[in-house]
Design a protein around this motif. Structure first.
Motif, PDB file in Angstrom:
ATOM      1  N   ALA A  99      50.545 -10.474 -56.500  1.00 56.92           N
ATOM      2  CA  ALA A  99      49.667 -10.777 -55.356  1.00 56.92           C
ATOM      3  C   ALA A  99      48.785  -9.581 -55.012  1.00 56.92           C
ATOM      4  CB  ALA A  99      50.504 -11.187 -54.143  1.00 56.92           C
ATOM      5  N   TYR A 100      49.227  -8.381 -55.379  1.00 57.40           N
ATOM      6  CA  TYR A 100      48.451  -7.163 -55.114  1.00 57.40           C
ATOM      7  C   TYR A 100      47.664  -6.692 -56.343  1.00 57.40           C
ATOM      8  CZ  TYR A 100      50.066  -6.491 -50.378  1.00 57.40           C
ATOM      9  OH  TYR A 100      50.276  -6.637 -49.030  1.00 57.40           O
ATOM     10  N   PHE A 223      48.224  -1.968 -43.451  1.00 57.18           N
ATOM     11  CA  PHE A 223      48.101  -1.383 -42.110  1.00 57.18           C
ATOM     12  C   PHE A 223      49.464  -1.411 -41.434  1.00 57.18           C
ATOM     13  CE2 PHE A 223      46.883  -0.830 -37.709  1.00 57.18           C
ATOM     14  CZ  PHE A 223      45.872   0.115 -37.798  1.00 57.18           C
TER      15      PHE A 223
ATOM     16  N   GLU B  68      47.049  -8.449 -37.846  1.00 51.85           N
ATOM     17  CA  GLU B  68      46.742  -8.207 -39.256  1.00 51.85           C
ATOM     18  C   GLU B  68      46.797  -9.519 -40.033  1.00 51.85           C
ATOM     19  OE1 GLU B  68      48.721  -4.872 -40.891  1.00 51.85           O
ATOM     20  OE2 GLU B  68      48.342  -5.412 -42.990  1.00 51.85           O
ATOM     21  N   ARG B  92      41.804  -0.122 -32.899  1.00 54.89           N
ATOM     22  CA  ARG B  92      42.797  -0.399 -33.945  1.00 54.89           C
ATOM     23  C   ARG B  92      42.339  -1.519 -34.875  1.00 54.89           C
ATOM     24  NH1 ARG B  92      49.150  -1.066 -32.577  1.00 54.89           N
ATOM     25  NH2 ARG B  92      48.870   1.148 -32.217  1.00 54.89           N
ATOM     26  N   LYS B  95      39.852  -0.230 -37.335  1.00 56.44           N
ATOM     27  CA  LYS B  95      40.515   0.524 -38.415  1.00 56.44           C
ATOM     28  C   LYS B  95      41.206  -0.420 -39.394  1.00 56.44           C
ATOM     29  CE  LYS B  95      41.577   4.715 -35.777  1.00 56.44           C
ATOM     30  NZ  LYS B  95      42.629   5.345 -34.971  1.00 56.44           N
ATOM     31  N   LEU B  96      41.892  -1.410 -38.837  1.00 59.31           N
ATOM     32  CA  LEU B  96      42.623  -2.358 -39.678  1.00 59.31           C
ATOM     33  C   LEU B  96      41.654  -3.096 -40.613  1.00 59.31           C
ATOM     34  CD1 LEU B  96      45.370  -4.759 -38.256  1.00 59.31           C
ATOM     35  CD2 LEU B  96      43.949  -5.390 -40.187  1.00 59.31           C
ATOM     36  N   ALA B  99      40.522  -0.889 -43.310  1.00 63.39           N
ATOM     37  CA  ALA B  99      41.579  -0.611 -44.296  1.00 63.39           C
ATOM     38  C   ALA B  99      41.591  -1.690 -45.380  1.00 63.39           C
ATOM     39  CB  ALA B  99      42.941  -0.534 -43.611  1.00 63.39           C
ATOM     40  N   TYR B 100      41.104  -2.872 -45.062  1.00 63.82           N
ATOM     41  CA  TYR B 100      41.063  -3.969 -46.035  1.00 63.82           C
ATOM     42  C   TYR B 100      39.691  -4.134 -46.684  1.00 63.82           C
ATOM     43  CZ  TYR B 100      45.806  -5.579 -45.283  1.00 63.82           C
ATOM     44  OH  TYR B 100      47.170  -5.669 -45.275  1.00 63.82           O
ATOM     45  N   PRO B 221      44.803  -9.221 -50.443  1.00 61.69           N
ATOM     46  CA  PRO B 221      46.198  -9.302 -50.893  1.00 61.69           C
ATOM     47  C   PRO B 221      47.184  -9.303 -49.735  1.00 61.69           C
ATOM     48  CG  PRO B 221      45.333  -7.098 -51.267  1.00 61.69           C
ATOM     49  CD  PRO B 221      44.187  -7.922 -50.777  1.00 61.69           C
ATOM     50  N   LYS B 222      48.216 -10.103 -49.864  1.00 62.79           N
ATOM     51  CA  LYS B 222      49.265 -10.168 -48.836  1.00 62.79           C
ATOM     52  C   LYS B 222      50.457 -10.893 -49.402  1.00 62.79           C
ATOM     53  CE  LYS B 222      46.145 -13.676 -47.880  1.00 62.79           C
ATOM     54  NZ  LYS B 222      44.687 -13.580 -47.758  1.00 62.79           N
TER      55      LYS B 222
END
Lengths: 384, 384
Positions: A99-100, A223, B68, B92, B95-96, B99-100, B221-222
């Motif tokens: 998935a990553y 995060f 998130e 926040r 930033k989050l 980050a993605y 991705p997750k």
């Protein structure tokens, strides 16, 4: 009758009363000095449990969150990883890595069989280009009740020289010896509702210095699961996001109980319960699912031939209010699993074997001499 | 004295005894029929709280995990998002999102000031190419005690036609009216230790049909935060990963209490407490930090001129065992914050104001007539 449930599944496991009482305390502020004391103390306790002087970080989440954090913080997109798969959790880490966008090489074994350390040695030795960045191993494969030889596989990873060793110790930590530093494991993921004798909700990631070094170069997005944030906070006895405060109260109480018992006694107890559960099942003609000598200290999977395992499991629940685990995926109906992990005493294992034997007897399926299971279980308990 | 702590912070908030007792129950199996009943019931309760017929999913984690999940499940790499930032939480989410790898356009307001809905209208109207895929808004900005005009901003997002409206309602849900469907909000994130009157550890993501549609195309991705997994499980009254079972017990109990009180009364109570806290502070010459008319129903931030706010906060804790929140980042020492969120009654607010006033008096810093704060607070409580 209400409220007589006995949990004999591999998680959630039974919780001691003093841990439950800790759960029911009124929360305190997570930025207070009182809470910092708890973070500091539990961090030391966690290091004791992991047999490491390195960081052990606490995430509010499940064991999967811990494993995900452990994987995505030390790897980068396109990295090659070697992943063991001999059950549902091995399979899960393959899916997670994919998935990553990781390049996953899978070393498989049939469900019920252990992973072959030689296959890891061969793959790692063949990797002269050092493409493999990490090896992901499930220590105790909860779905099949098999314990993999993490120590030997970790030694092969060490010989490789650059790959990290990432271990899912969700149902092995606190059940058998997992000396993180001695074995050279770089990342260990675990969860509270297992050997920790706590309710679910906290997850733990232990990291070696090598893992932190790799962390610096990781480019996978994150995060909430960004471990650098957790490390920074942990060094100030805190948590980057509001943690499950009541579960921290429980953690402190549970680890205190574990420390009072001592690691050696805890491991001996789990080994004794494995032997007793196995002996009991064999004596009543119910075959074990895990290959001989590869049974997990946390869970015994049983594959009754010619009997609907799910019907057996349900009968034990209905008649005796003991919850056993069923088979997962293609094992549904073919396997039931006896959890003997965490806050489980000899009486619990004897009781579970007695209830299974009584149920067989009641269903007219008991093929041996009546009472043979309990007798064999008792004998094994007496030996341990 | 021990165990007399009174929490007047914006989370964790006070927890009713019956919710604490639910926390302390022995866990049950999370794959059992008994647990499915709890998932089913709490899902209905959560839909009631969110005023939606859509999915409300439960994640073991903090409010940040919920936000998130809400963001990374509906967006793809490189997508443009418009993000409001007028405090620590707005910051926040910027930033989050970065980050993605999202392209974040920030609409800022000074700390203490609300976001300007007109700025959102203008940016959305200017986006004729429909590049903006989502607008991220913090409804109640916990760091400054400001409530943003989510309803108006959501209406501008609706006029845009394609952008999704993602709202951080962590300290507004259960404090003031947030009718998800009526306002056309697509994603709402929240956390248990706030209006829910529970300890921390559960996070909630409510999703509209439009959000699910966007979810299909999301490529970020997750795994642990993959909401498609949660939705599939929720439709079978279950959870994809072992959830914090004891927090589910607490959730059921807390939402039952909220339903017994009713949304209108809950919102009226929070509005009354905001008015009472504000009146009390003004009467003793302590200026409010949030702009006039923009105070959050959950939290009142106070900026005492010429007084060390942190010293005040500590004195109130030491003398009266009432925990107030401090200022965050550059507000440290300049601001203290009174939480009046969740399980807070008139007595609690009156007490907090009395304690703050008594502390000022004790420090020789009370500039008005003694007792003026409590009198003003009491008058406001009587009016509500």
């Amino acid at each position: 009758m209400q409220d007589k449930l006995s949990l004999m599944i591999p998680g959630p496991t039974p919780v001691p009363e003093r841990v439950l009482l800790a759960m029911g305390r009124h929360p305190i502020g997570h930025r207070s000095a009182d809470f910092q004391k708890i973070v500091k103390r539990t961090t030391q306790q966690l290091q004791w449990l992991h047999q490491t002087k390195g960081d052990v970080l606490v995430i509010t989440g499940s064991g999967t969150a811990a494993m995900e954090a452990g994987i995505i913080n030390v790897l980068s997109k396109g990295n090659t990883v070697l992943c063991g798969d001999n059950g549902k959790f091995g399979e899960r880490w393959v899916k997670l890595a994919r998935a990553y966008g990781l390049n996953v090489q899978v070393i498989q074994a049939e469900w019920g069989q252990p992973l072959d350390p030689e296959a890891f040695r061969a793959a790692l030795e063949a990797d002269t280009a050092k493409a493999i960045k990490a090896v992901i191993i499930t220590h105790s494969e909860t779905s099949t009740g098999v314990i993999n030889d993490l120590q030997t596989i970790a030694s092969h990873v060490k010989d490789h020289g650059t790959a990290l060793c990432i271990a899912d110790c969700v149902t092995s930590l606190g059940a058998c010896n997992v000396p993180m530093e001695d074995w050279g494991i770089d990342v260990i993921g675990s969860g509270s509702q297992k050997g920790y004798m706590m309710p679910p909700g906290l997850a733990f990631v232990a990291m070696s210095d090598r893992a932190w070094e790799a962390c610096k170069h990781s480019d996978l997005p994150k995060f909430y699961l960004d471990l650098a944030k957790y490390r920074k906070s942990a060094h100030a006895d805190s948590n980057p996001f509001t943690p499950a405060i009541n579960l921290y109260f429980a953690l402190e109480a549970a680890l205190e109980m574990m420390q009072a018992e001592g690691l050696e006694k805890i491991f001996a107890r789990h080994a004794r319960h494995r032997a007793a559960a196995q002996a009991g099942m064999k004596a009543i003609g119910l075959p074990l699912y895990a290959a001989e000598g590869c049974g997990s200290p946390a869970i015994t999977a049983v594959a009754p031939e010619g009997i609907d395992a799910e019907a057996m499991r349900k009968a034990v629940k209905e008649k005796f209010d003991i919850l056993l685990a069923g088979g997962q995926d293609h094992l549904k109906g073919k396997v039931f699993r006896i959890g003997h992990l965490g806050f489980v005493c000899d009486r619990d294992v004897l009781t579970a074997v007695a209830a299974i034997e009584a149920t067989l007897q009641d269903l007219g399926l008991h093929k041996g001499s009546a009472g043979a299971g309990v007798a064999a279980c008792a004998a094994a308990l007496a030996q341990g």
